[in-house]
Design a protein around this motif. Structure first.
Motif, PDB file in Angstrom:
ATOM      1  N   GLU A  57       0.848  -1.201   0.000  1.00 16.35           N
ATOM      2  CA  GLU A  57       0.000   0.000   0.000  1.00 16.35           C
ATOM      3  C   GLU A  57       0.875   1.239   0.000  1.00 16.35           C
ATOM      4  OE1 GLU A  57      -3.215   0.150   2.812  1.00 16.35           O
ATOM      5  OE2 GLU A  57      -3.514  -2.027   2.702  1.00 16.35           O
ATOM      6  N   ILE A  58       0.371   2.295  -0.641  1.00 19.61           N
ATOM      7  CA  ILE A  58       1.087   3.576  -0.621  1.00 19.61           C
ATOM      8  C   ILE A  58       0.079   4.695  -0.342  1.00 19.61           C
ATOM      9  CG2 ILE A  58       2.942   2.877  -2.208  1.00 19.61           C
ATOM     10  CD1 ILE A  58       1.407   4.455  -4.409  1.00 19.61           C
ATOM     11  N   ASP A  59       0.607   5.862   0.014  1.00 19.71           N
ATOM     12  CA  ASP A  59      -0.251   7.037   0.190  1.00 19.71           C
ATOM     13  C   ASP A  59      -0.194   7.883  -1.070  1.00 19.71           C
ATOM     14  OD1 ASP A  59      -1.341   6.873   2.867  1.00 19.71           O
ATOM     15  OD2 ASP A  59       0.760   6.900   3.514  1.00 19.71           O
ATOM     16  N   GLY A  72      -5.505   9.571  -0.896  1.00 20.19           N
ATOM     17  CA  GLY A  72      -5.640   8.605   0.205  1.00 20.19           C
ATOM     18  C   GLY A  72      -4.800   7.363  -0.016  1.00 20.19           C
ATOM     19  N   ARG A  73      -5.126   6.331   0.755  1.00 26.36           N
ATOM     20  CA  ARG A  73      -4.402   5.060   0.695  1.00 26.36           C
ATOM     21  C   ARG A  73      -4.733   4.337  -0.614  1.00 26.36           C
ATOM     22  NH1 ARG A  73      -0.019   4.005   3.477  1.00 26.36           N
ATOM     23  NH2 ARG A  73      -0.099   1.837   4.142  1.00 26.36           N
ATOM     24  N   GLN A  74      -3.735   3.703  -1.187  1.00 23.44           N
ATOM     25  CA  GLN A  74      -3.959   2.956  -2.431  1.00 23.44           C
ATOM     26  C   GLN A  74      -3.287   1.596  -2.320  1.00 23.44           C
ATOM     27  OE1 GLN A  74      -5.473   3.850  -5.737  1.00 23.44           O
ATOM     28  NE2 GLN A  74      -5.176   1.644  -5.942  1.00 23.44           N
TER      29      GLN A  74
END
Ligand code: VGL
Ligand code: ZN
Length: 233
Positions: free
Chosen positions: A96-98, A102-104
């Motif tokens: 996950e990344i920001d 938002g979060r992805q």
């Protein structure tokens, strides 16, 4: 050209015409069935296969016969899309990344525009569907929902289309329960549509508790869970 050749070829190999929709005027004219992302990459053997995803296609064909209005959706990413792990050096699928919105979750490359994997399943048999919504086509924004992109503000145009058609009620099925189906259902409910998810005609990815979260989000948005047998009874 390729697409029309495929259609001709399919006609030659399928002598029996598809059954006409059963729903008649006055019955469900204000409802639409939204069949979410029944695409090669989400079926077994695809690049982001949803377990049991192929089981949904015949259910979609059956359900569609009971709705005069059917919307098909198609995940439709450009190469190098922000949701692909391959676009972020050092990242792997399901990391996950920001991002600014938002979060992805990062995914394997999937549903690249015009690729084989982006095609709708060849078994999908809904000739009376009148619109296909393609989503996730902005390189820097993902779009699980078929109403609004992941920035929550860029519309796809589907709610305008449905309202112009006098539709106030939406039934959803398809892939994946916990991403594109649930985000679409929550948006439909938030934007004032009476919203049902046909739960046995969906299959989930279930990444890290995402299915439980999806059902909680749908419940708080007022989405109703229904079974296919009850919808077509
Ligand atoms: C979907 C992950 C990434 C879906 C689409 O159709 O549920 N999931 N892109
Ligand atoms: Zn996607």
């Amino acid at each position: 050209v390729r697409a029309s050749l495929r259609v001709i070829a399919k006609d030659h190999t399928m002598p029996a015409p598809s059954p006409a929709p059963l729903a008649t005027a006055g019955n469900r004219t204000r409802s639409a069935l939204v069949a979410v992302d029944l695409q090669v990459d989400f079926l077994p053997g695809g690049r982001l296969a949803v377990p049991g995803g192929h089981e949904v296609v015949p259910l979609a064909n059956l359900a569609a016969r009971h709705f005069p209005h059917v919307v098909l959706t198609q995940d439709w990413h450009p190469p190098g899309h922000v949701s692909f792990a391959s676009s972020h050096p050092g990242k792997a699928p399901f990391d996950e990344i920001d991002l600014p919105y938002g979060r992805q979750i990062l995914w394997p490359d999937h549903c690249v525009q015009d690729s084989e994997g982006a095609r709708l399943s060849a078994e999908l048999d809904v000739p009376h569907a009148q619109v296909v919504i393609r989503k996730g086509h902005h390189r820097t924004i993902d779009s699980y929902s078929t109403f609004y992109e992941a920035d929550r503000t860029t519309p796809t145009g589907l709610s305008g289309y449905l309202r112009d058609r006098g539709i106030d009620t939406v039934y959803l099925l398809g892939l994946a329960t916990d991403f594109c189906v649930s985000w679409s259902a929550v948006d439909a409910a938030r934007h004032g549509f009476v919203t049902h998810v046909i739960e046995d005609a969906c299959r989930a990815l279930d990444v890290d508790g995402s299915l439980a979260k999806a059902y909680a989000d749908m419940a708080s948005a007022g989405v109703q869970r229904v079974r296919l047998a009850d919808v077509i009874a």
